[in-house]
Design a protein around this motif. Structure first.
Motif, PDB file in Angstrom:
ATOM      1  N   GLY A  80       5.320   4.784   6.714  1.00 56.57           N
ATOM      2  CA  GLY A  80       6.363   3.785   6.526  1.00 56.57           C
ATOM      3  C   GLY A  80       6.999   3.902   5.147  1.00 56.57           C
ATOM      4  O   GLY A  80       6.306   3.993   4.141  1.00 56.57           O
ATOM      5  N   LYS A  81       8.320   3.915   5.107  1.00 54.65           N
ATOM      6  CA  LYS A  81       9.024   4.047   3.825  1.00 54.65           C
ATOM      7  C   LYS A  81       9.593   2.702   3.379  1.00 54.65           C
ATOM      8  O   LYS A  81       9.706   1.755   4.173  1.00 54.65           O
ATOM      9  CB  LYS A  81      10.138   5.085   3.951  1.00 54.65           C
ATOM     10  N   VAL A  82       9.971   2.642   2.106  1.00 55.15           N
ATOM     11  CA  VAL A  82      10.418   1.390   1.511  1.00 55.15           C
ATOM     12  C   VAL A  82      11.793   1.601   0.877  1.00 55.15           C
ATOM     13  O   VAL A  82      11.995   2.571   0.142  1.00 55.15           O
ATOM     14  CB  VAL A  82       9.403   0.912   0.440  1.00 55.15           C
ATOM     15  N   ILE A  83      12.721   0.702   1.172  1.00 60.54           N
ATOM     16  CA  ILE A  83      14.048   0.766   0.553  1.00 60.54           C
ATOM     17  C   ILE A  83      13.966   0.129  -0.841  1.00 60.54           C
ATOM     18  O   ILE A  83      13.479  -1.004  -0.976  1.00 60.54           O
ATOM     19  CB  ILE A  83      15.097   0.034   1.406  1.00 60.54           C
ATOM     20  N   VAL A  84      14.402   0.868  -1.847  1.00 62.86           N
ATOM     21  CA  VAL A  84      14.452   0.369  -3.233  1.00 62.86           C
ATOM     22  C   VAL A  84      15.863   0.602  -3.779  1.00 62.86           C
ATOM     23  O   VAL A  84      16.704   1.190  -3.084  1.00 62.86           O
ATOM     24  CB  VAL A  84      13.397   1.071  -4.126  1.00 62.86           C
ATOM     25  N   PHE A  85      16.116   0.187  -5.017  1.00 58.36           N
ATOM     26  CA  PHE A  85      17.501   0.135  -5.494  1.00 58.36           C
ATOM     27  C   PHE A  85      17.721   0.864  -6.812  1.00 58.36           C
ATOM     28  O   PHE A  85      16.822   0.974  -7.644  1.00 58.36           O
ATOM     29  CB  PHE A  85      17.939  -1.331  -5.609  1.00 58.36           C
ATOM     30  N   GLU A  86      18.950   1.348  -6.963  1.00 62.99           N
ATOM     31  CA  GLU A  86      19.366   1.937  -8.238  1.00 62.99           C
ATOM     32  C   GLU A  86      19.197   0.898  -9.342  1.00 62.99           C
ATOM     33  O   GLU A  86      19.432  -0.291  -9.109  1.00 62.99           O
ATOM     34  CB  GLU A  86      20.847   2.361  -8.190  1.00 62.99           C
ATOM     35  N   ARG A  87      18.797   1.342 -10.527  1.00 69.00           N
ATOM     36  CA  ARG A  87      18.644   0.476 -11.697  1.00 69.00           C
ATOM     37  C   ARG A  87      17.411  -0.426 -11.616  1.00 69.00           C
ATOM     38  O   ARG A  87      17.148  -1.212 -12.517  1.00 69.00           O
ATOM     39  CB  ARG A  87      19.871  -0.428 -11.879  1.00 69.00           C
ATOM     40  N   ALA A  88      16.645  -0.341 -10.515  1.00 66.40           N
ATOM     41  CA  ALA A  88      15.462  -1.202 -10.374  1.00 66.40           C
ATOM     42  C   ALA A  88      14.376  -0.791 -11.358  1.00 66.40           C
ATOM     43  O   ALA A  88      14.326   0.364 -11.807  1.00 66.40           O
ATOM     44  CB  ALA A  88      14.919  -1.092  -8.954  1.00 66.40           C
ATOM     45  N   PHE A  89      13.519  -1.737 -11.690  1.00 64.76           N
ATOM     46  CA  PHE A  89      12.299  -1.409 -12.429  1.00 64.76           C
ATOM     47  C   PHE A  89      11.113  -2.042 -11.724  1.00 64.76           C
ATOM     48  O   PHE A  89      11.096  -3.249 -11.488  1.00 64.76           O
ATOM     49  CB  PHE A  89      12.349  -1.885 -13.887  1.00 64.76           C
ATOM     50  N   HIS A  90      10.111  -1.216 -11.383  1.00 63.24           N
ATOM     51  CA  HIS A  90       8.937  -1.754 -10.688  1.00 63.24           C
ATOM     52  C   HIS A  90       7.617  -1.401 -11.362  1.00 63.24           C
ATOM     53  O   HIS A  90       6.568  -1.794 -10.866  1.00 63.24           O
ATOM     54  CB  HIS A  90       8.923  -1.288  -9.233  1.00 63.24           C
ATOM     55  N   GLY A  91       7.644  -0.642 -12.476  1.00 62.76           N
ATOM     56  CA  GLY A  91       6.403  -0.356 -13.181  1.00 62.76           C
ATOM     57  C   GLY A  91       6.246   1.107 -13.513  1.00 62.76           C
ATOM     58  O   GLY A  91       7.152   1.918 -13.279  1.00 62.76           O
ATOM     59  N   ARG A  92       5.069   1.460 -14.032  1.00 67.87           N
ATOM     60  CA  ARG A  92       4.839   2.799 -14.598  1.00 67.87           C
ATOM     61  C   ARG A  92       3.729   3.579 -13.917  1.00 67.87           C
ATOM     62  O   ARG A  92       3.370   4.663 -14.393  1.00 67.87           O
ATOM     63  CB  ARG A  92       4.489   2.650 -16.093  1.00 67.87           C
ATOM     64  N   THR A  93       3.112   3.033 -12.877  1.00 66.00           N
ATOM     65  CA  THR A  93       2.160   3.852 -12.119  1.00 66.00           C
ATOM     66  C   THR A  93       2.970   4.846 -11.293  1.00 66.00           C
ATOM     67  O   THR A  93       4.193   4.718 -11.170  1.00 66.00           O
ATOM     68  CB  THR A  93       1.331   2.978 -11.167  1.00 66.00           C
ATOM     69  N   PHE A  94       2.306   5.833 -10.675  1.00 72.40           N
ATOM     70  CA  PHE A  94       3.081   6.848  -9.968  1.00 72.40           C
ATOM     71  C   PHE A  94       3.925   6.265  -8.833  1.00 72.40           C
ATOM     72  O   PHE A  94       5.088   6.617  -8.683  1.00 72.40           O
ATOM     73  CB  PHE A  94       2.184   7.986  -9.466  1.00 72.40           C
ATOM     74  N   ALA A  95       3.335   5.348  -8.069  1.00 75.05           N
ATOM     75  CA  ALA A  95       4.125   4.792  -6.963  1.00 75.05           C
ATOM     76  C   ALA A  95       5.248   3.919  -7.503  1.00 75.05           C
ATOM     77  O   ALA A  95       6.382   3.993  -7.035  1.00 75.05           O
ATOM     78  CB  ALA A  95       3.234   3.985  -6.017  1.00 75.05           C
ATOM     79  N   THR A  96       4.954   3.091  -8.505  1.00 75.59           N
ATOM     80  CA  THR A  96       5.977   2.153  -8.972  1.00 75.59           C
ATOM     81  C   THR A  96       7.045   2.846  -9.816  1.00 75.59           C
ATOM     82  O   THR A  96       8.197   2.426  -9.813  1.00 75.59           O
ATOM     83  CB  THR A  96       5.352   0.966  -9.734  1.00 75.59           C
ATOM     84  N   LEU A  97       6.688   3.914 -10.524  1.00 79.83           N
ATOM     85  CA  LEU A  97       7.745   4.634 -11.265  1.00 79.83           C
ATOM     86  C   LEU A  97       8.636   5.378 -10.278  1.00 79.83           C
ATOM     87  O   LEU A  97       9.838   5.523 -10.496  1.00 79.83           O
ATOM     88  CB  LEU A  97       7.164   5.537 -12.367  1.00 79.83           C
ATOM     89  N   SER A  98       8.052   5.795  -9.165  1.00 85.61           N
ATOM     90  CA  SER A  98       8.873   6.444  -8.136  1.00 85.61           C
ATOM     91  C   SER A  98       9.825   5.438  -7.486  1.00 85.61           C
ATOM     92  O   SER A  98      10.951   5.775  -7.125  1.00 85.61           O
ATOM     93  CB  SER A  98       7.994   7.073  -7.051  1.00 85.61           C
ATOM     94  N   ALA A  99       9.383   4.187  -7.360  1.00 83.84           N
ATOM     95  CA  ALA A  99      10.224   3.130  -6.782  1.00 83.84           C
ATOM     96  C   ALA A  99      11.316   2.708  -7.755  1.00 83.84           C
ATOM     97  O   ALA A  99      12.363   2.195  -7.357  1.00 83.84           O
ATOM     98  CB  ALA A  99       9.370   1.915  -6.420  1.00 83.84           C
ATOM     99  N   THR A 100      11.061   2.920  -9.048  1.00 81.26           N
ATOM    100  CA  THR A 100      12.001   2.536 -10.099  1.00 81.26           C
ATOM    101  C   THR A 100      13.269   3.382 -10.006  1.00 81.26           C
ATOM    102  O   THR A 100      13.205   4.575  -9.714  1.00 81.26           O
ATOM    103  CB  THR A 100      11.292   2.704 -11.469  1.00 81.26           C
TER     104      THR A 100
END
Ligand SMILES: *Cc1c(COP(=O)(O)O)cnc(C)c1O
Length: 390
Positions: A119-139
């Motif tokens: 399952g994939k997740v839609i995220v957004f340009e300019r977003a910030f979600h953190g610095r772990t590998f998954a969250t930096l990828s979402a950023t």
């Protein structure tokens, strides 16, 4: 000699040793108005007496026992936090990034439950979600990605405040969730439009995706409501939060409702420290303080004045626009003013720039009217002075 602290933070000019309410003090005792609150953390101000009291009281009983055991401090915090956020249950983590990791694991489980293997997740340009590998990828910030390729490939990226860009992704059969900030903080203080967030809710419902809100920065009173989603007349499936939740003790939370609240089962997630008695005693105190009548009355007095004064900044010739939701404020400068933070510090003001032309303020929610005026006066003075220094 090598600095014993790894250099991920770069050089730092000020040395801060003490805090009290809206103010911080350096090693020489010089006072600064904290217009940033430790990056949106100390919403109740520094050394809030009831927070300090909760820490002292809990330290006398028990700091930590692990999640192998029940503890009343954790039970109480979970109950009051879920009431406050209008969610069904919570997983306690230790930071914003960790809270988002929990949400991303929920999205994966939600996908699998609906026969989507990955399952994939839609995220957004300019977003910030953190610095772990998954969250930096979402950023959605190339600077955060730099040097860490390849990123995790479980994300689709859309444009913020552009519903059509999300609709254009909806044909993908492997989407499990949307992860979005109600106000992009690190991205420069961009509030979502009502149409956008309500549209995301509708799309998520129609397509059986989870709507997951990253309220790490916008939560806990920061926008003038308990959680920012409450401005938008929507109900999310998942909320993550951290920053203001502990007023300075490290804690994060991933909260869920209904169908999303039953995805974790024993063994699917965990944390050694998560939700320990110490931080949970503070969470209960912060929630109780933020829900109190006197905070509500204070907001009624100060928020209209803060809003009026922030709008007034647009009269400065150096300011091209302001963006605001409650106590989250972005000031857009017509031209880069690289000296702004230095000049502000000389004027006894701590603030932050999210880019060369964007000043961000995240002031304490406990400001009095006089302190609102002090803050905006210092901001205006520092903008005018630093423009002359270019
Ligand atoms: C700060 C922030 C994070 C990361 O939180 P950490 O506690 O630094 O891991 C995630 N999302 C948003 C929106 C934030 O503002």
């Amino acid at each position: 000699m090598l600095n014993p602290i790894m250099s991920s933070y770069g050089p730092r000019q000020l040395q801060i040793e003490r805090g009290d309410g809206c103010y911080l003090y350096d090693e020489q005792g010089i006072q600064y108005f904290d217009g940033l609150c430790g990056i949106g953390v100390c919403n109740l101000g520094h050394n809030h007496p009831s927070v300090t009291g909760a820490i002292q009281g809990q330290a006398l009983d028990l700091l930590h026992c692990s999640n192998l055991y029940k503890n009343s401090s954790q039970d109480n915090a979970a109950k009051s936090l879920c009431d406050f956020a209008r969610m069904d249950n919570v997983f306690f983590a230790n930071s914003g990034a960790e809270a988002n990791e929990a949400a991303l694991k929920l999205a994966r489980l939600w996908g699998k439950k609906n026969a989507i293997e990955y399952g994939k997740v839609i995220v957004f340009e300019r977003a910030f979600h953190g610095r772990t590998f998954a969250t930096l990828s979402a950023t959605g910030n190339p600077k955060v990605h730099e040097g860490f390729d390849p990123l995790l490939d479980q994300f689709y990226r859309a444009e913020y405040n552009d519903l059509d860009s999300v609709k254009a992704l909806a044909h993908h059969q492997d989407i499990a969730a949307i992860l979005v900030e109600p106000v992009q903080g690190e991205g420069g203080v961009h509030p979502a439009s009502t149409e956008f967030l309500q549209g995301l809710r509708q799309l998520a419902t129609n397509n059986n995706w989870l709507l997951m809100l990253d309220e790490v920065q916008t939560g806990n009173g920061r926008t003038g409501k308990p959680y920012a989603y409450m401005h938008y007349d929507i109900t999310p499936d998942v909320i993550t939060t951290a920053k203001g939740l502990g007023n300075g003790v490290p804690v994060g939370a991933c909260m869920a409702r209904r169908k999303a609240a039953e995805l974790f089962t024993p063994g699917t997630h965990g944390s050694t420290y998560g939700g320990n008695p110490l931080v949970c005693s503070v969470v209960s105190e912060v929630v109780s303080e933020l829900s109190s009548n006197h905070m509500g009355e204070l907001f009624n007095e100060t928020l209209p004045i803060l809003t009026e004064r922030v709008l007034g900044l647009t009269e400065l010739q150096q300011v091209s626009a302001v963006r605001q939701l409650g106590f989250m404020i972005g000031i857009e400068l017509a031209h880069a003013q690289p000296k702004f933070l230095e000049v502000a510090a000389k004027n006894g003001l701590l603030a932050n720039m999210t880019g060369p032309t964007t000043i961000r303020l995240l002031p304490p929610l406990i400001m009095t009217i006089d302190q609102v005026n002090e803050l905006i006066d210092k901001v205006a003075l520092s903008i005018a002075q630093s423009a002359k220094e270019e």
